[in-house]
Design an enzyme around this catalytic site. Structure first.
Site, PDB file in Angstrom:
ATOM      1  N   TYR A  22     -49.641 -82.759 -29.665  1.00 32.70           N
ATOM      2  CA  TYR A  22     -50.526 -82.147 -30.666  1.00 32.70           C
ATOM      3  C   TYR A  22     -50.867 -83.172 -31.756  1.00 32.70           C
ATOM      4  O   TYR A  22     -52.021 -83.340 -32.151  1.00 32.70           O
ATOM      5  CB  TYR A  22     -49.839 -80.909 -31.261  1.00 32.70           C
ATOM      6  CG  TYR A  22     -50.491 -80.373 -32.506  1.00 32.70           C
ATOM      7  CD1 TYR A  22     -51.737 -79.746 -32.445  1.00 32.70           C
ATOM      8  CD2 TYR A  22     -49.862 -80.499 -33.748  1.00 32.70           C
ATOM      9  CE1 TYR A  22     -52.341 -79.261 -33.601  1.00 32.70           C
ATOM     10  CE2 TYR A  22     -50.456 -80.018 -34.898  1.00 32.70           C
ATOM     11  CZ  TYR A  22     -51.693 -79.393 -34.816  1.00 32.70           C
ATOM     12  OH  TYR A  22     -52.288 -78.929 -35.964  1.00 32.70           O
ATOM     13  N   GLU A  44     -52.581 -70.489 -38.032  1.00 33.23           N
ATOM     14  CA  GLU A  44     -52.018 -70.820 -39.350  1.00 33.23           C
ATOM     15  C   GLU A  44     -51.661 -69.580 -40.160  1.00 33.23           C
ATOM     16  O   GLU A  44     -50.663 -69.577 -40.877  1.00 33.23           O
ATOM     17  CB  GLU A  44     -52.970 -71.730 -40.123  1.00 33.23           C
ATOM     18  CG  GLU A  44     -52.769 -73.182 -39.732  1.00 33.23           C
ATOM     19  CD  GLU A  44     -54.061 -73.932 -39.562  1.00 33.23           C
ATOM     20  OE1 GLU A  44     -55.119 -73.398 -39.939  1.00 33.23           O
ATOM     21  OE2 GLU A  44     -54.019 -75.048 -39.032  1.00 33.23           O
ATOM     22  N   TRP A  52     -44.396 -74.579 -38.068  1.00 38.88           N
ATOM     23  CA  TRP A  52     -45.535 -74.830 -37.183  1.00 38.88           C
ATOM     24  C   TRP A  52     -45.049 -75.014 -35.740  1.00 38.88           C
ATOM     25  O   TRP A  52     -45.727 -74.640 -34.797  1.00 38.88           O
ATOM     26  CB  TRP A  52     -46.312 -76.052 -37.670  1.00 38.88           C
ATOM     27  CG  TRP A  52     -47.540 -76.351 -36.857  1.00 38.88           C
ATOM     28  CD1 TRP A  52     -47.797 -77.480 -36.145  1.00 38.88           C
ATOM     29  CD2 TRP A  52     -48.692 -75.504 -36.651  1.00 38.88           C
ATOM     30  NE1 TRP A  52     -49.026 -77.387 -35.509  1.00 38.88           N
ATOM     31  CE2 TRP A  52     -49.589 -76.182 -35.812  1.00 38.88           C
ATOM     32  CE3 TRP A  52     -49.035 -74.225 -37.098  1.00 38.88           C
ATOM     33  CZ2 TRP A  52     -50.814 -75.647 -35.403  1.00 38.88           C
ATOM     34  CZ3 TRP A  52     -50.254 -73.684 -36.692  1.00 38.88           C
ATOM     35  CH2 TRP A  52     -51.127 -74.397 -35.856  1.00 38.88           C
TER      36      TRP A  52
END
Length: 200
Positions: A22, A44, A52
């Site tokens: 990512y 988010e 995350w």
């Protein structure tokens, strides 16, 4: 392959392979596609209060549950489907966050109507081009910025939920409105060059 192993990366992404990928391919790359912006807004807002890494591991679960991030479909999710999603282990089973995602899809389309695209709207908060920070360590990385404050305030006024300034700053980092790769990270220069080539 060896060269990839030895590259210097932002330390936050070193937990597991998916995180690295990512970081190496997506984080900080400018996004102008509305569907991708919507995907990150869903992920988010789901992250609020969590890491995350947790969300990234559930990204495919979200893709399945949220109609491949098609905001037109998400905007029409009925209450019966919300109840179904609360049983889905592939996502964060939080009713407020799920309802917020549906609400945000509706508000998202209102912005599209007003500005032509969500991308047009969000990029206007940084004057249409990425902010290039020069961070030397994670300690220097801000959690918010004047731009994310303004954007979060405007989104709140428009009825968006679970998108405060910290969440919005994370969105700006992820979608390349700001380049927050550390200067010694191999991606810093790559993203910088990408931004410069788009300007020319």
């Amino acid at each position: 392959m060896e060269e990839q192993k030895n590259r210097t990366r932002c330390p936050w992404c070193l937990g597991f392979p998916q995180y690295k990928e990512y970081h190496d391919k997506e984080w900080g790359v400018p996004v102008y596609d509305d569907k991708t912006h919507f995907e990150f807004l869903i992920l988010e807002s789901a992250q609020a209060g969590l890491s995350w890494a947790t969300i990234l591991k559930k990204r495919e679960g979200y893709r399945k549950a949220f109609a491949d991030f098609d905001y037109q479909i998400v905007a029409e999710f009925p209450d019966s489907y919300v109840e179904e999603l609360l049983q889905d282990p592939g996502i964060i089973r939080n009713k407020l966050k799920i309802k917020a995602a549906i609400n945000n899809a509706q508000r998202f389309m209102e912005i599209q109507k007003e500005f032509g695209s969500f991308s047009e709207y969000i990029w206007s908060f940084v004057g249409g081009k990425p902010i290039q920070n020069q961070l030397k360590s994670m300690k220097e990385a801000p959690a918010t910025s004047p731009e994310s404050d303004r954007l979060a305030k405007d989104l709140k006024k428009r009825g968006f939920k679970f998108l405060g300034s910290t969440t919005i700053y994370a969105h700006m980092q992820a979608t390349g409105l700001v380049n927050d790769h550390l200067v010694d990270c191999f991606r810093y220069k790559e993203v910088l060059e990408l931004n410069e080539s788009e300007e020319n």
